[in-house]
Design a protein around this motif. Structure first.
Motif, PDB file in Angstrom:
ATOM      1  N   ASN A 142     -15.779 -17.944  40.619  1.00 47.61           N
ATOM      2  CA  ASN A 142     -15.918 -19.325  39.927  1.00 47.61           C
ATOM      3  C   ASN A 142     -14.718 -19.880  39.613  1.00 47.61           C
ATOM      4  N   ALA A 143     -13.916 -19.376  39.098  1.00 44.07           N
ATOM      5  CA  ALA A 143     -12.686 -19.643  38.256  1.00 44.07           C
ATOM      6  C   ALA A 143     -11.800 -20.228  39.564  1.00 44.07           C
ATOM      7  N   LEU A 144     -11.766 -19.596  40.617  1.00 45.69           N
ATOM      8  CA  LEU A 144     -10.940 -20.139  41.832  1.00 45.69           C
ATOM      9  C   LEU A 144     -11.669 -21.383  42.303  1.00 45.69           C
ATOM     10  N   MET A 145     -13.026 -21.380  42.322  1.00 46.83           N
ATOM     11  CA  MET A 145     -13.472 -22.693  42.892  1.00 46.83           C
ATOM     12  C   MET A 145     -13.302 -23.965  42.010  1.00 46.83           C
ATOM     13  N   LEU A 146     -13.512 -23.565  40.597  1.00 45.15           N
ATOM     14  CA  LEU A 146     -13.365 -24.735  39.411  1.00 45.15           C
ATOM     15  C   LEU A 146     -11.905 -25.365  39.689  1.00 45.15           C
ATOM     16  N   LEU A 147     -10.880 -24.234  39.966  1.00 52.53           N
ATOM     17  CA  LEU A 147      -9.614 -24.534  40.380  1.00 52.53           C
ATOM     18  C   LEU A 147      -9.264 -25.693  41.185  1.00 52.53           C
ATOM     19  N   ILE A 148      -9.868 -25.224  42.436  1.00 47.24           N
ATOM     20  CA  ILE A 148      -9.812 -25.738  43.776  1.00 47.24           C
ATOM     21  C   ILE A 148     -10.312 -27.347  43.547  1.00 47.24           C
ATOM     22  N   ILE A 149     -11.655 -27.454  42.926  1.00 43.54           N
ATOM     23  CA  ILE A 149     -12.259 -28.665  42.802  1.00 43.54           C
ATOM     24  C   ILE A 149     -11.361 -29.633  41.916  1.00 43.54           C
ATOM     25  N   SER A 150     -11.013 -29.067  40.921  1.00 41.21           N
ATOM     26  CA  SER A 150     -10.314 -29.856  39.894  1.00 41.21           C
ATOM     27  C   SER A 150      -9.142 -30.310  40.420  1.00 41.21           C
ATOM     28  N   THR A 151      -8.200 -29.703  41.061  1.00 45.71           N
ATOM     29  CA  THR A 151      -6.843 -29.597  41.353  1.00 45.71           C
ATOM     30  C   THR A 151      -7.163 -30.731  42.486  1.00 45.71           C
ATOM     31  N   ILE A 152      -7.744 -30.727  43.647  1.00 44.80           N
ATOM     32  CA  ILE A 152      -8.052 -31.622  44.441  1.00 44.80           C
ATOM     33  C   ILE A 152      -8.333 -32.915  43.910  1.00 44.80           C
ATOM     34  N   SER A 153      -9.412 -32.934  43.217  1.00 47.10           N
ATOM     35  CA  SER A 153      -9.927 -34.277  42.672  1.00 47.10           C
ATOM     36  C   SER A 153      -8.595 -34.890  41.987  1.00 47.10           C
ATOM     37  N   THR A 154      -8.046 -34.104  41.079  1.00 42.89           N
ATOM     38  CA  THR A 154      -6.784 -34.873  40.382  1.00 42.89           C
ATOM     39  C   THR A 154      -5.898 -35.428  41.224  1.00 42.89           C
ATOM     40  N   ILE A 155      -5.460 -34.922  42.325  1.00 44.08           N
ATOM     41  CA  ILE A 155      -4.513 -35.051  43.232  1.00 44.08           C
ATOM     42  C   ILE A 155      -4.935 -36.424  44.209  1.00 44.08           C
ATOM     43  N   VAL A 156      -5.981 -36.361  44.545  1.00 45.57           N
ATOM     44  CA  VAL A 156      -6.534 -37.398  45.398  1.00 45.57           C
ATOM     45  C   VAL A 156      -6.828 -38.726  44.659  1.00 45.57           C
ATOM     46  N   LEU A 157      -7.158 -38.768  43.333  1.00 44.90           N
ATOM     47  CA  LEU A 157      -7.439 -39.910  42.460  1.00 44.90           C
ATOM     48  C   LEU A 157      -6.109 -40.503  42.492  1.00 44.90           C
TER      49      LEU A 157
END
Lengths: 126, 490
Positions: free
Chosen positions: B78-93
């Motif tokens: 879960n922690a790995l998935m949360l990290l992937i999602i929030s990282t990509i979301s921030t960079i893309v924004l």
């Protein structure tokens, strides 16, 4: 057998006819109707699952000892809201499709898209 | 405060979405959304660190105890998935305002950020929760906002793609709902951990088999596994570029997470792979998916279509790793999940930059772009090399682990097929390179993309190379997660 599982039979019939409508009909509104019927069958499934034989409505009272299970009702209330949102969004998409394609028939939309692609390909070949 | 992080991870973006609507001014909404996404990123980092140090975090929502109340449960996966999602979301924004200026009319920008945050909420929620019904709710939050985001695309085909996705997505989600209902009927519980304990008692009943079938097919619809992938190419190709960059890296990954969670944790390894012949089925479909999708990618004229098909092929690799059902196979899948998120977000963000300068992403309009937009095209090339699996890129690492896992089991033919599949990736990546670098530009020259694109793109590209060389971080987490999945239960 037949009567004891009456609700389940209803669920299956509705589920399958809903899914069939989604697949078989080209009209987008009919597709959404099918989708809604499909979802509704699941609502009935959850609600009938909650019924405990001889159980009363789940309202606390001193002279009742057996209650039906209220949890599936609550769950399905959420799912109903989700279903409404989906239908609303789907219908609004159909409105926009009608505005830009001038039709709500799947085949016609596909035909217009294909035509456009072919025109693009011809341009590319030149 | 720190004990409430699992819920804050989900609730902060959820609450932020309506606030975005109140802010009204697009610029303000963007800064706010970026801050919220950054906060989600920070939380996921802390959570990951906590999980790695002290093990699984369990959070009881509203203080209601676990099997009755909703439990949020964060383990390594879960922690790995949360990290992937929030990282990509921030960079893309970071690149969002410029890209949106060209693709969405000004008055809709605020709505875009609202939907973006809602979709982020949904994905984080699916991953954080340990409750089966909660998964359905968050799945629908993500999906509904995704349909709306895709329909925001410039072309009229975007609306049609969104409608098709809506029909497929709703069928998928309803299938999952039916499956969860059947599980509840048999066990009387919705908590995943509780389900995992109670399902084995009733695992030989037809109801549980049916539940399993419904859940798996529903999830596979969501993750666009071949042959249930038909909604994906158009949805990715016609959605606004930013949306494609975000979704290509996250939404199918979340569905893969669900697949892993349901098969390994909820139904359990022995049921999923011994009682049900999932292995043969998924192995076949995975390999078929790699080939069919890669070959389709070769024949595309729109680069977004091309890379969308490539995404389906990459999902095939993950499915193959998954169906090995060994610790090393699952490690390979999780690694590829992480790595593919890095590659595809870099490529699609670079394509957003191309769309910003050129106006579209037709292959023909790429002529000479290698000289006119050197940084952007270099990013696509490195991302492409990573897709192929060239050494020193992340793609190599995950392919390497996948091949080792296959050979460990003695499945040479599959390993050979995987390598052949990578050859197909060479062809479609080369198609892009050839046109961009070896064809004379035909139209008016265009300038390099602005820095607001280049910085996020190159952050991702550097991550692509960095994690291709220094694999300690990604491999350690993927292995820990895979081991915990095999170590029994959640």
């Amino acid at each position: 057998m037949l009567m004891g599982l009456f609700n389940n039979w209803v669920v299956i019939v509705l589920m399958m006819s809903g899914l069939y409508i989604v697949i078989a009909h080209g009209n987008l509104i009919k597709k959404l109707v099918g989708l809604t019927i499909f979802q509704t069958s699941v609502f009935i499934f959850y609600i009938s699952m909650a019924k405990v034989n001889g159980g009363s409505a789940p309202i606390l009272s001193e002279n009742i000892s057996l209650y039906s299970n209220p949890l599936p009702h609550v769950l399905i209330l959420t799912a109903i809201v989700v279903g409404i949102a989906t239908t609303a969004l789907g219908l609004s998409l159909v409105v926009r499709l009608k505005e830009s394609y001038g039709t709500i028939e799947e085949e016609e939309i596909q035909r217009q898209d294909n035509q456009q692609n072919q025109a693009l390909n011809k341009e590319r070949d030149k | 405060m720190i004990t409430h992080l699992p819920i804050l991870q989900v609730v902060i973006p959820l609450m932020a979405a309506p606030i975005c609507l109140i802010l009204k001014r697009p610029q303000l909404a963007w800064i706010f959304a970026l801050a919220v996404s950054g906060l989600a990123f920070a939380i996921s980092l802390v959570l990951l660190q906590q999980v790695m140090v002290s093990g699984v975090i369990s959070y009881e929502l509203g203080g209601w105890q676990a099997p009755w109340g909703i439990e949020y449960r964060i383990d390594q996966l879960n922690a790995l998935m949360l990290l992937i999602i929030s990282t990509i979301s921030t960079i893309v924004l970071f690149a969002a305002p410029e890209s949106l200026d060209k693709e969405i009319s000004k008055d809709k920008h605020t709505y875009f950020y609202v939907l973006y945050l809602l979709s982020l909420t949904g994905m984080l929620g699916i991953v954080a929760t340990g409750d089966a019904f909660n998964v359905f709710v968050f799945l629908e939050i993500t999906s509904l906002s995704a349909y709306a985001l895709i329909a925001m695309g410039k072309k009229k085909q975007a609306v049609w793609a969104s409608f098709q996705y809506l029909v497929m997505g709703t069928i998928g989600a309803t299938f999952i709902l039916i499956g969860i209902g059947l599980m509840y009927q048999m066990t009387g519980t919705l908590n995943m951990q509780d389900l995992a304990q109670r399902l084995p008692e009733v695992s030989q009943t037809r109801t549980v088999f049916t539940a399993f079938a419904f859940v798996i097919v529903g999830v596979c619809l969501k993750l666009a596994m071949f042959p249930l992938h038909l909604w994906l190419p158009n949805a990715y190709a016609y959605a606004p570029s930013i949306v494609t960059a975000f979704f290509s890296a996250t939404s199918t990954k979340v569905a893969i997470y669900l697949l892993i969670r349901f098969t390994f944790s909820v139904f359990g390894l022995s049921f999923s792979f011994t009682t049900v012949p999932l292995q043969t089925l998924f192995m076949t479909l995975g390999v078929l998916g790699i080939f069919v999708a890669s070959i389709s990618a070769i024949y595309q004229h729109n680069i977004k279509h091309l890379f969308a098909y490539s995404s389906i092929a990459q999902i095939g690799y993950m499915i193959v790793g998954f169906s090995i059902s060994s610790v090393s196979g699952l490690t390979a899948t999780l690694l590829h999940l992480f790595n593919h998120a890095l590659m595809k977000s870099a490529i699609f963000l670079a394509l957003a930059a191309v769309a910003y300068r050129v106006g579209n992403v037709q292959l023909d309009n790429l002529k000479g772009l290698g000289r006119e937009m050197p940084w952007t095209m270099a990013a696509i090339v490195i991302g492409g090399l990573s897709l192929i699996g060239v050494p020193l890129t992340v793609g190599f690492v995950s392919k390497w682990y996948l091949l080792t896992a296959l050979i460990e089991q003695g499945w040479w033919p599959i390993a050979v097929l995987i390598l052949l599949g990578s050859m197909l990736a060479v062809i479609y990546v080369w198609k892009v390179v050839e046109i961009a670098y070896f064809k004379e530009s035909s139209g008016a020259p265009v300038k390099e993309a602005p820095l607001s694109f280049l910085i996020p793109i190159w952050t991702l590209v550097i991550a692509n190379v960095y994690f291709g060389i220094d694999t300690r971080f990604s491999v350690e987490i993927a292995q820990a997660a895979a081991q915990s999945l095999f170590g029994g239960g959640l």
